[in-house]
Design a protein around this motif. Structure first.
Motif, PDB file in Angstrom:
ATOM      1  N   ARG A 105       0.859  -1.191   0.000  1.00 31.28           N
ATOM      2  CA  ARG A 105       0.000   0.000   0.000  1.00 31.28           C
ATOM      3  C   ARG A 105       0.886   1.228   0.000  1.00 31.28           C
ATOM      4  NH1 ARG A 105      -2.757  -3.967  -0.401  1.00 31.28           N
ATOM      5  NH2 ARG A 105      -4.878  -4.273   0.383  1.00 31.28           N
ATOM      6  N   TYR A 148      -8.707   3.667  -5.680  1.00 31.02           N
ATOM      7  CA  TYR A 148      -7.432   3.478  -6.376  1.00 31.02           C
ATOM      8  C   TYR A 148      -6.921   2.057  -6.167  1.00 31.02           C
ATOM      9  CZ  TYR A 148      -2.494   3.712  -7.561  1.00 31.02           C
ATOM     10  OH  TYR A 148      -1.272   3.446  -8.104  1.00 31.02           O
ATOM     11  N   ARG A 149      -6.927   1.579  -4.908  1.00 35.84           N
ATOM     12  CA  ARG A 149      -6.386   0.243  -4.627  1.00 35.84           C
ATOM     13  C   ARG A 149      -7.182  -0.840  -5.332  1.00 35.84           C
ATOM     14  NH1 ARG A 149      -2.373  -2.081  -5.053  1.00 35.84           N
ATOM     15  NH2 ARG A 149      -1.507  -0.143  -4.227  1.00 35.84           N
ATOM     16  N   ARG A 171      -6.260  -0.676  -8.925  1.00 37.11           N
ATOM     17  CA  ARG A 171      -4.868  -1.094  -9.098  1.00 37.11           C
ATOM     18  C   ARG A 171      -4.739  -2.600  -8.963  1.00 37.11           C
ATOM     19  NH1 ARG A 171      -1.139  -2.573 -10.885  1.00 37.11           N
ATOM     20  NH2 ARG A 171       1.071  -2.088 -10.547  1.00 37.11           N
ATOM     21  N   GLU A 223      -3.306   6.544  -0.585  1.00 37.20           N
ATOM     22  CA  GLU A 223      -4.094   6.026  -1.712  1.00 37.20           C
ATOM     23  C   GLU A 223      -5.518   5.746  -1.237  1.00 37.20           C
ATOM     24  OE1 GLU A 223      -3.223   1.219  -1.644  1.00 37.20           O
ATOM     25  OE2 GLU A 223      -1.984   2.478  -2.933  1.00 37.20           O
ATOM     26  N   SER A 224      -6.467   5.926  -2.135  1.00 40.78           N
ATOM     27  CA  SER A 224      -7.876   5.710  -1.806  1.00 40.78           C
ATOM     28  C   SER A 224      -8.244   4.247  -2.023  1.00 40.78           C
ATOM     29  CB  SER A 224      -8.757   6.584  -2.699  1.00 40.78           C
ATOM     30  OG  SER A 224      -8.667   6.160  -4.056  1.00 40.78           O
TER      31      SER A 224
END
Length: 243
Positions: free
Chosen positions: A23, A31-32, A35, A27-28
């Motif tokens: 992580r 986003y994760r 991703r 990051e939101s």
């Protein structure tokens, strides 16, 4: 059962591997999540590249090279069989620098500049030679201008190698081309593989490219938000930065 099939049966699903990444600060969750989806696809892409490499290595013997082409090298004449040196594999790159060109192709030059730095490592495994149709003196003069230290250059201006293995018209434009040749213990030279993806296989809106792409610059830019862009290509030289 093939090597690729056996490996595919023992691999963990890419989706599972993608669910335990690092992580990064701030990051939101959105986003994760996106991703991780992308990471699963990247894992699958890596696996596909390996399957293709396995299939490539399993090709049947290619055509026998019936002519021991004679080139003009930096130290004098040399034959195709002589370019192998101590190796049983020879990689050749057709540089778009024919006698009709005042300066070489910028894209080829960008590629070769990157390979020059990698060449001490590459030459541990295979022989590698850059082939151009311009006179050897012209090729070497640009090599010195560019500061290349490790690339071996030869001129094919006196033979039909480019026409035979790069589909070039002797009176027309040059074509870039990768070819791989093998030499057996009895001295027989065969063609193993050539990069055959070009304009006829390009997808709409894309420049012709191989897979994997042999240009390191595009691999780097593909990892950025702007990507490759559609209005920029490498140049032979750039203005000095201000200040």
């Amino acid at each position: 059962m093939t090597e690729a099939t056996t490996s595919a049966q023992t691999l963990k699903p890419a989706r599972l591997l993608a669910d335990s990444p690092p992580r990064f600060p701030n990051e939101s969750a959105a986003y994760r999540s996106a991703r991780n989806d992308l990471l699963a696809e990247e894992i699958e892409l890596r696996r596909h590249i390996e399957r293709v490499a396995v299939q490539r290595r399993a090709l049947p013997p290619g055509g026998v090279v019936s002519e021991d082409y004679r080139f003009d090298g930096e130290a004098g004449p040399v034959t195709l069989s002589g370019l192998f040196g101590a190796h049983d594999t020879l990689v050749t790159y057709n540089w778009m620098f024919g006698p009709q060109r005042a300066r070489p192709c910028p894209m080829c030059t960008s590629l070769l500049s990157a390979y020059d730095g990698e060449m001490p490592d590459i030459l541990q495994r295979v022989a590698f030679v850059v082939i151009g149709r311009a006179p050897i003196e012209k090729l070497v003069a640009f090599k010195q201008e560019r500061g290349w230290r490790h690339l071996r250059l030869v001129s094919s201006g006196g033979n039909t190698f480019n026409r035979d293995y790069a589909a070039e018209d002797p009176a027309g434009d040059d074509n870039p081309a990768f070819n791989v040749f093998t030499r057996a213990a009895d001295g027989t030279v065969r063609h193993f593989w050539a990069e055959e993806m070009g304009p006829s296989t390009a997808d709409p809106g894309q420049d012709p490219r191989g897979a994997p792409d042999v240009m390191p610059i595009w691999t780097v830019l593909d990892m950025t938000p702007g990507g490759r862009g559609s209005d920029w290509y490498p140049k032979l030289e750039y203005p000095a930065p201000p200040g």
